[in-house]
Scaffold this motif. Structure first.
Motif, PDB file in Angstrom:
ATOM      1  N   ARG A  72       8.692   0.151   3.628  1.00 48.91           N
ATOM      2  CA  ARG A  72       8.182   0.056   4.998  1.00 48.91           C
ATOM      3  C   ARG A  72       8.366   1.389   5.736  1.00 48.91           C
ATOM      4  O   ARG A  72       7.434   1.915   6.337  1.00 48.91           O
ATOM      5  CB  ARG A  72       8.897  -1.074   5.741  1.00 48.91           C
ATOM      6  CG  ARG A  72       8.314  -1.358   7.127  1.00 48.91           C
ATOM      7  CD  ARG A  72       9.139  -2.363   7.905  1.00 48.91           C
ATOM      8  NE  ARG A  72      10.418  -1.809   8.347  1.00 48.91           N
ATOM      9  CZ  ARG A  72      10.564  -0.907   9.330  1.00 48.91           C
ATOM     10  NH1 ARG A  72       9.511  -0.449   9.964  1.00 48.91           N
ATOM     11  NH2 ARG A  72      11.763  -0.468   9.668  1.00 48.91           N
ATOM     12  N   PHE A  75       6.170   4.172   4.137  1.00 47.79           N
ATOM     13  CA  PHE A  75       4.771   4.027   4.526  1.00 47.79           C
ATOM     14  C   PHE A  75       4.557   4.523   5.955  1.00 47.79           C
ATOM     15  O   PHE A  75       3.521   5.121   6.262  1.00 47.79           O
ATOM     16  CB  PHE A  75       4.304   2.581   4.380  1.00 47.79           C
ATOM     17  CG  PHE A  75       4.155   2.115   2.948  1.00 47.79           C
ATOM     18  CD1 PHE A  75       4.453   2.928   1.868  1.00 47.79           C
ATOM     19  CD2 PHE A  75       3.723   0.832   2.689  1.00 47.79           C
ATOM     20  CE1 PHE A  75       4.317   2.490   0.557  1.00 47.79           C
ATOM     21  CE2 PHE A  75       3.573   0.375   1.386  1.00 47.79           C
ATOM     22  CZ  PHE A  75       3.878   1.210   0.318  1.00 47.79           C
ATOM     23  N   GLN A  76       5.529   4.322   6.826  1.00 47.56           N
ATOM     24  CA  GLN A  76       5.426   4.857   8.187  1.00 47.56           C
ATOM     25  C   GLN A  76       5.390   6.379   8.159  1.00 47.56           C
ATOM     26  O   GLN A  76       4.636   7.001   8.915  1.00 47.56           O
ATOM     27  CB  GLN A  76       6.599   4.376   9.051  1.00 47.56           C
ATOM     28  CG  GLN A  76       6.498   2.938   9.470  1.00 47.56           C
ATOM     29  CD  GLN A  76       7.690   2.501  10.320  1.00 47.56           C
ATOM     30  OE1 GLN A  76       8.769   3.078  10.245  1.00 47.56           O
ATOM     31  NE2 GLN A  76       7.480   1.464  11.117  1.00 47.56           N
ATOM     32  N   GLU A  77       6.202   6.988   7.304  1.00 50.83           N
ATOM     33  CA  GLU A  77       6.166   8.444   7.162  1.00 50.83           C
ATOM     34  C   GLU A  77       4.809   8.905   6.625  1.00 50.83           C
ATOM     35  O   GLU A  77       4.245   9.888   7.120  1.00 50.83           O
ATOM     36  CB  GLU A  77       7.285   8.921   6.234  1.00 50.83           C
ATOM     37  CG  GLU A  77       8.665   8.798   6.821  1.00 50.83           C
ATOM     38  CD  GLU A  77       9.768   9.361   5.945  1.00 50.83           C
ATOM     39  OE1 GLU A  77      10.911   9.382   6.406  1.00 50.83           O
ATOM     40  OE2 GLU A  77       9.492   9.794   4.794  1.00 50.83           O
ATOM     41  N   ASP A  79       1.974   7.412   6.965  1.00 55.43           N
ATOM     42  CA  ASP A  79       0.962   7.211   8.008  1.00 55.43           C
ATOM     43  C   ASP A  79       0.830   8.447   8.906  1.00 55.43           C
ATOM     44  O   ASP A  79      -0.233   8.677   9.493  1.00 55.43           O
ATOM     45  CB  ASP A  79       1.307   5.997   8.882  1.00 55.43           C
ATOM     46  CG  ASP A  79       1.092   4.662   8.188  1.00 55.43           C
ATOM     47  OD1 ASP A  79       0.393   4.613   7.151  1.00 55.43           O
ATOM     48  OD2 ASP A  79       1.632   3.654   8.701  1.00 55.43           O
ATOM     49  N   LYS A  80       1.888   9.233   8.999  1.00 59.66           N
ATOM     50  CA  LYS A  80       1.891  10.436   9.842  1.00 59.66           C
ATOM     51  C   LYS A  80       1.361  11.671   9.104  1.00 59.66           C
ATOM     52  O   LYS A  80       1.338  12.760   9.668  1.00 59.66           O
ATOM     53  CB  LYS A  80       3.304  10.701  10.357  1.00 59.66           C
ATOM     54  CG  LYS A  80       3.813   9.597  11.269  1.00 59.66           C
ATOM     55  CD  LYS A  80       5.256   9.837  11.669  1.00 59.66           C
ATOM     56  CE  LYS A  80       5.774   8.660  12.478  1.00 59.66           C
ATOM     57  NZ  LYS A  80       7.204   8.785  12.754  1.00 59.66           N
ATOM     58  N   GLN A  81       0.939  11.483   7.846  1.00 61.32           N
ATOM     59  CA  GLN A  81       0.460  12.590   7.004  1.00 61.32           C
ATOM     60  C   GLN A  81      -0.955  12.313   6.483  1.00 61.32           C
ATOM     61  O   GLN A  81      -1.219  12.449   5.280  1.00 61.32           O
ATOM     62  CB  GLN A  81       1.399  12.770   5.801  1.00 61.32           C
ATOM     63  CG  GLN A  81       2.807  13.139   6.142  1.00 61.32           C
ATOM     64  CD  GLN A  81       2.919  14.614   6.431  1.00 61.32           C
ATOM     65  OE1 GLN A  81       2.031  15.398   6.147  1.00 61.32           O
ATOM     66  NE2 GLN A  81       4.025  15.004   7.015  1.00 61.32           N
ATOM     67  N   PRO A  82      -1.909  11.912   7.334  1.00 60.54           N
ATOM     68  CA  PRO A  82      -3.214  11.497   6.815  1.00 60.54           C
ATOM     69  C   PRO A  82      -3.963  12.577   6.030  1.00 60.54           C
ATOM     70  O   PRO A  82      -4.635  12.272   5.048  1.00 60.54           O
ATOM     71  CB  PRO A  82      -3.990  11.077   8.068  1.00 60.54           C
ATOM     72  CG  PRO A  82      -3.318  11.792   9.192  1.00 60.54           C
ATOM     73  CD  PRO A  82      -1.861  11.880   8.794  1.00 60.54           C
ATOM     74  N   TYR A 117       0.674   2.688  -1.888  1.00 59.00           N
ATOM     75  CA  TYR A 117       0.103   3.181  -0.638  1.00 59.00           C
ATOM     76  C   TYR A 117      -1.267   3.809  -0.888  1.00 59.00           C
ATOM     77  O   TYR A 117      -2.222   3.542  -0.160  1.00 59.00           O
ATOM     78  CB  TYR A 117       1.060   4.194  -0.011  1.00 59.00           C
ATOM     79  CG  TYR A 117       0.653   4.652   1.361  1.00 59.00           C
ATOM     80  CD1 TYR A 117       1.116   3.996   2.492  1.00 59.00           C
ATOM     81  CD2 TYR A 117      -0.181   5.748   1.533  1.00 59.00           C
ATOM     82  CE1 TYR A 117       0.759   4.421   3.770  1.00 59.00           C
ATOM     83  CE2 TYR A 117      -0.547   6.185   2.793  1.00 59.00           C
ATOM     84  CZ  TYR A 117      -0.081   5.516   3.909  1.00 59.00           C
ATOM     85  OH  TYR A 117      -0.448   5.943   5.167  1.00 59.00           O
ATOM     86  N   GLU A 120      -3.975   1.218  -1.555  1.00 56.28           N
ATOM     87  CA  GLU A 120      -4.409   0.564  -0.314  1.00 56.28           C
ATOM     88  C   GLU A 120      -5.227   1.530   0.547  1.00 56.28           C
ATOM     89  O   GLU A 120      -6.221   1.130   1.152  1.00 56.28           O
ATOM     90  CB  GLU A 120      -3.184   0.052   0.452  1.00 56.28           C
ATOM     91  CG  GLU A 120      -2.474  -1.082  -0.262  1.00 56.28           C
ATOM     92  CD  GLU A 120      -1.140  -1.459   0.344  1.00 56.28           C
ATOM     93  OE1 GLU A 120      -0.761  -0.918   1.415  1.00 56.28           O
ATOM     94  OE2 GLU A 120      -0.438  -2.300  -0.261  1.00 56.28           O
ATOM     95  N   TRP A 121      -4.836   2.783   0.593  1.00 55.36           N
ATOM     96  CA  TRP A 121      -5.538   3.823   1.370  1.00 55.36           C
ATOM     97  C   TRP A 121      -6.970   3.973   0.852  1.00 55.36           C
ATOM     98  O   TRP A 121      -7.932   3.978   1.613  1.00 55.36           O
ATOM     99  CB  TRP A 121      -4.768   5.133   1.247  1.00 55.36           C
ATOM    100  CG  TRP A 121      -5.434   6.343   1.867  1.00 55.36           C
ATOM    101  CD1 TRP A 121      -6.414   7.107   1.321  1.00 55.36           C
ATOM    102  CD2 TRP A 121      -5.158   6.898   3.143  1.00 55.36           C
ATOM    103  NE1 TRP A 121      -6.754   8.125   2.183  1.00 55.36           N
ATOM    104  CE2 TRP A 121      -5.991   8.002   3.310  1.00 55.36           C
ATOM    105  CE3 TRP A 121      -4.266   6.568   4.163  1.00 55.36           C
ATOM    106  CZ2 TRP A 121      -5.968   8.808   4.456  1.00 55.36           C
ATOM    107  CZ3 TRP A 121      -4.249   7.366   5.303  1.00 55.36           C
ATOM    108  CH2 TRP A 121      -5.088   8.459   5.451  1.00 55.36           C
TER     109      TRP A 121
END
Length: 126
Positions: A72, A75-77, A79-82, A117, A120-121
């Protein structure tokens, strides 16, 4: 372009020898694997920016009981690296990719989480 279902994302410990079927070999650790030379790894790239933060890595300590919370937070980290995630996803769309990691636990490590991840991305963007 491949569909998400046709992607081939493999996982391999840094201490296993490279194979022809590995495709693009990408190290996903923040720290270089102990005792392994650059030549032995035969990497395409080192996605250091997609590795868990030092704080998260130390907190997790490869404790399977922390696995769900680790994912969890990781994945938050991510999310900040698109841009970095999309660059890796683009590699995956082109052909086989092998995420290289050093952890002894082959079921509870950042490469396992990153593969999920990425799947899913890519699926969300297909």
């Amino acid at each position: 372009m491949r569909t998400a279902g046709a992607l081939r994302i493999n996982l391999k410990r840094a201490y296993e020898p490279p194979a022809k079927g590995d495709g693009q070999r990408i190290l996903v650790d923040r720290i270089w694997p102990r005792g392994v030379t650059k030549e032995a790894l035969r990497l395409h790239s080192w996605a250091k920016e997609l590795a868990p933060s030092t704080t998260l890595r130390k907190w997790f300590g490869h404790d399977p009981e922390k696995w769900d919370e680790f994912r969890r937070r990781y994945f938050q980290e991510l999310d900040k690296q698109p841009n970095a995630v999309e660059a890796l996803a683009a590699e995956c769309r082109e052909g086989p990719v092998t995420l290289i990691f050093a952890a002894k636990d082959v079921q509870h490590n950042q490469a396992v989480a990153l593969k999920q991840y990425l799947g899913e991305w890519i699926e969300a963007r297909s």
